[in-house]
Scaffold this motif. Sequence first.
Motif, PDB file in Angstrom:
ATOM      1  N   VAL A 197       9.249   0.550  -6.264  1.00 17.65           N
ATOM      2  CA  VAL A 197       8.674   1.649  -7.006  1.00 17.65           C
ATOM      3  C   VAL A 197       7.051   1.409  -7.048  1.00 17.65           C
ATOM      4  O   VAL A 197       6.542   0.285  -7.201  1.00 17.65           O
ATOM      5  CB  VAL A 197       9.193   1.745  -8.697  1.00 17.65           C
ATOM      6  CG1 VAL A 197       8.771   0.310  -9.423  1.00 17.65           C
ATOM      7  CG2 VAL A 197       8.569   2.755  -9.261  1.00 17.65           C
ATOM      8  N   CYS A 198       6.452   2.582  -7.042  1.00 16.68           N
ATOM      9  CA  CYS A 198       5.058   2.469  -6.793  1.00 16.68           C
ATOM     10  C   CYS A 198       4.462   2.662  -8.413  1.00 16.68           C
ATOM     11  O   CYS A 198       4.925   3.552  -9.227  1.00 16.68           O
ATOM     12  CB  CYS A 198       4.506   3.761  -6.075  1.00 16.68           C
ATOM     13  SG  CYS A 198       2.834   3.855  -6.101  1.00 16.68           S
ATOM     14  N   ALA A 199       3.598   1.841  -8.713  1.00 15.26           N
ATOM     15  CA  ALA A 199       3.130   1.935 -10.152  1.00 15.26           C
ATOM     16  C   ALA A 199       2.321   3.148 -10.611  1.00 15.26           C
ATOM     17  O   ALA A 199       2.209   3.506 -11.410  1.00 15.26           O
ATOM     18  CB  ALA A 199       2.376   0.502 -10.643  1.00 15.26           C
ATOM     19  N   THR A 200       1.732   3.808  -9.447  1.00 13.62           N
ATOM     20  CA  THR A 200       0.674   4.854  -9.520  1.00 13.62           C
ATOM     21  C   THR A 200       1.188   5.987 -10.143  1.00 13.62           C
ATOM     22  O   THR A 200       1.076   6.688 -11.257  1.00 13.62           O
ATOM     23  CB  THR A 200      -0.277   4.853  -8.510  1.00 13.62           C
ATOM     24  OG1 THR A 200      -0.775   3.675  -8.224  1.00 13.62           O
ATOM     25  CG2 THR A 200      -1.361   5.992  -8.663  1.00 13.62           C
ATOM     26  N   HIS A 201       2.334   6.537  -9.172  1.00 16.51           N
ATOM     27  CA  HIS A 201       3.105   7.932  -9.603  1.00 16.51           C
ATOM     28  C   HIS A 201       4.496   7.683  -9.735  1.00 16.51           C
ATOM     29  O   HIS A 201       5.189   8.755  -9.636  1.00 16.51           O
ATOM     30  CB  HIS A 201       2.724   8.984  -8.614  1.00 16.51           C
ATOM     31  CG  HIS A 201       1.068   9.351  -8.747  1.00 16.51           C
ATOM     32  ND1 HIS A 201       0.269   8.849  -7.439  1.00 16.51           N
ATOM     33  CD2 HIS A 201       0.150   9.428  -9.674  1.00 16.51           C
ATOM     34  CE1 HIS A 201      -1.126   8.992  -7.691  1.00 16.51           C
ATOM     35  NE2 HIS A 201      -1.013   9.594  -9.063  1.00 16.51           N
ATOM     36  N   GLY A 202       4.940   6.416  -9.598  1.00 18.26           N
ATOM     37  CA  GLY A 202       6.354   6.326  -9.422  1.00 18.26           C
ATOM     38  C   GLY A 202       7.355   6.736  -8.416  1.00 18.26           C
ATOM     39  O   GLY A 202       8.558   6.733  -8.452  1.00 18.26           O
ATOM     40  N   ARG A 223       0.773  -1.024  -0.006  1.00 20.88           N
ATOM     41  CA  ARG A 223      -0.084   0.062  -0.078  1.00 20.88           C
ATOM     42  C   ARG A 223       0.871   1.179  -0.007  1.00 20.88           C
ATOM     43  O   ARG A 223       1.526   1.330   0.866  1.00 20.88           O
ATOM     44  CB  ARG A 223      -0.751   0.060   1.194  1.00 20.88           C
ATOM     45  CG  ARG A 223      -1.835   1.037   1.431  1.00 20.88           C
ATOM     46  CD  ARG A 223      -2.964   0.602   2.293  1.00 20.88           C
ATOM     47  NE  ARG A 223      -2.392   0.314   3.656  1.00 20.88           N
ATOM     48  CZ  ARG A 223      -3.017  -0.547   4.552  1.00 20.88           C
ATOM     49  NH1 ARG A 223      -3.847  -1.165   4.255  1.00 20.88           N
ATOM     50  NH2 ARG A 223      -2.196  -0.820   5.771  1.00 20.88           N
ATOM     51  N   CYS A 224       0.735   1.901  -1.063  1.00 21.19           N
ATOM     52  CA  CYS A 224       1.635   3.036  -1.281  1.00 21.19           C
ATOM     53  C   CYS A 224       1.236   4.146  -0.268  1.00 21.19           C
ATOM     54  O   CYS A 224       0.026   4.510  -0.149  1.00 21.19           O
ATOM     55  CB  CYS A 224       1.713   3.910  -2.530  1.00 21.19           C
ATOM     56  SG  CYS A 224       2.438   5.354  -2.946  1.00 21.19           S
ATOM     57  N   PRO A 225       2.223   4.796   0.519  1.00 24.57           N
ATOM     58  CA  PRO A 225       1.848   5.965   1.421  1.00 24.57           C
ATOM     59  C   PRO A 225       1.239   7.062   0.905  1.00 24.57           C
ATOM     60  O   PRO A 225       0.502   8.052   1.589  1.00 24.57           O
ATOM     61  CB  PRO A 225       2.957   6.153   2.415  1.00 24.57           C
ATOM     62  CG  PRO A 225       4.135   5.665   1.538  1.00 24.57           C
ATOM     63  CD  PRO A 225       3.806   4.625   0.606  1.00 24.57           C
ATOM     64  N   HIS A 226       1.221   7.245  -0.577  1.00 30.97           N
ATOM     65  CA  HIS A 226       0.773   8.483  -1.261  1.00 30.97           C
ATOM     66  C   HIS A 226      -0.892   8.411  -1.158  1.00 30.97           C
ATOM     67  O   HIS A 226      -1.195   9.186  -0.463  1.00 30.97           O
ATOM     68  CB  HIS A 226       1.348   8.590  -2.633  1.00 30.97           C
ATOM     69  CG  HIS A 226       0.970   9.871  -3.245  1.00 30.97           C
ATOM     70  ND1 HIS A 226       0.818   9.805  -4.492  1.00 30.97           N
ATOM     71  CD2 HIS A 226       0.762  10.958  -2.716  1.00 30.97           C
ATOM     72  CE1 HIS A 226       0.170  11.056  -4.841  1.00 30.97           C
ATOM     73  NE2 HIS A 226       0.270  11.855  -3.891  1.00 30.97           N
ATOM     74  N   VAL A 227      -1.364   7.518  -1.881  1.00 35.73           N
ATOM     75  CA  VAL A 227      -2.864   7.517  -1.945  1.00 35.73           C
ATOM     76  C   VAL A 227      -3.301   6.160  -1.674  1.00 35.73           C
ATOM     77  O   VAL A 227      -4.600   5.883  -1.709  1.00 35.73           O
ATOM     78  CB  VAL A 227      -3.575   8.117  -3.220  1.00 35.73           C
ATOM     79  CG1 VAL A 227      -3.135   9.559  -3.342  1.00 35.73           C
ATOM     80  CG2 VAL A 227      -2.805   7.318  -4.432  1.00 35.73           C
ATOM     81  N   GLY A 228      -2.420   5.144  -1.346  1.00 38.47           N
ATOM     82  CA  GLY A 228      -2.789   3.817  -0.581  1.00 38.47           C
ATOM     83  C   GLY A 228      -2.932   2.578  -1.816  1.00 38.47           C
ATOM     84  O   GLY A 228      -3.654   1.652  -1.615  1.00 38.47           O
TER      85      GLY A 228
END
Length: 119
Positions: free
Chosen positions: A71-76, A47-52
């Motif tokens: 790496v987070c797939a949503t915003h890198g 779960r990314c701490p940016h938007v989950g």
Amino acid sequence: MPEAQGTALCRADEIADGAARGFAIGPRRLRIFVARRGGALYAYVNRCPHVGTPLDWAPDEFFDRERRHLVCATHGALFRVEDGECIAGPCQGDRLEPFPIAVRDGVVVAFDELAADFE
Ligand code: FES
């Protein structure tokens, strides 16, 4: 309080250096992943701490192209494998949430009894 037993996920040697595997654990299928850096394994809630959103851009693909960072797939956003800290991206300075695992007889065990604490 009884000692946590955990659930076997996979053999530790099935996760290569610079690779990771995702799992869904506990009654509510909490998504976690286990990543390897050298001889050490690290587990985090997926779960990314940016938007989950989940980090993986394809099944079991959590690393960047160089296999240095997660790496987070949503915003890198890029995260250090060793402590989950975001070192670049919109959540810089935030951290992935570590999930408790152990290696027993070469098998990775997740303490899924604790999954509800992470939901
Ligand atoms: S949701 Fe991961 S960087 Fe935005």
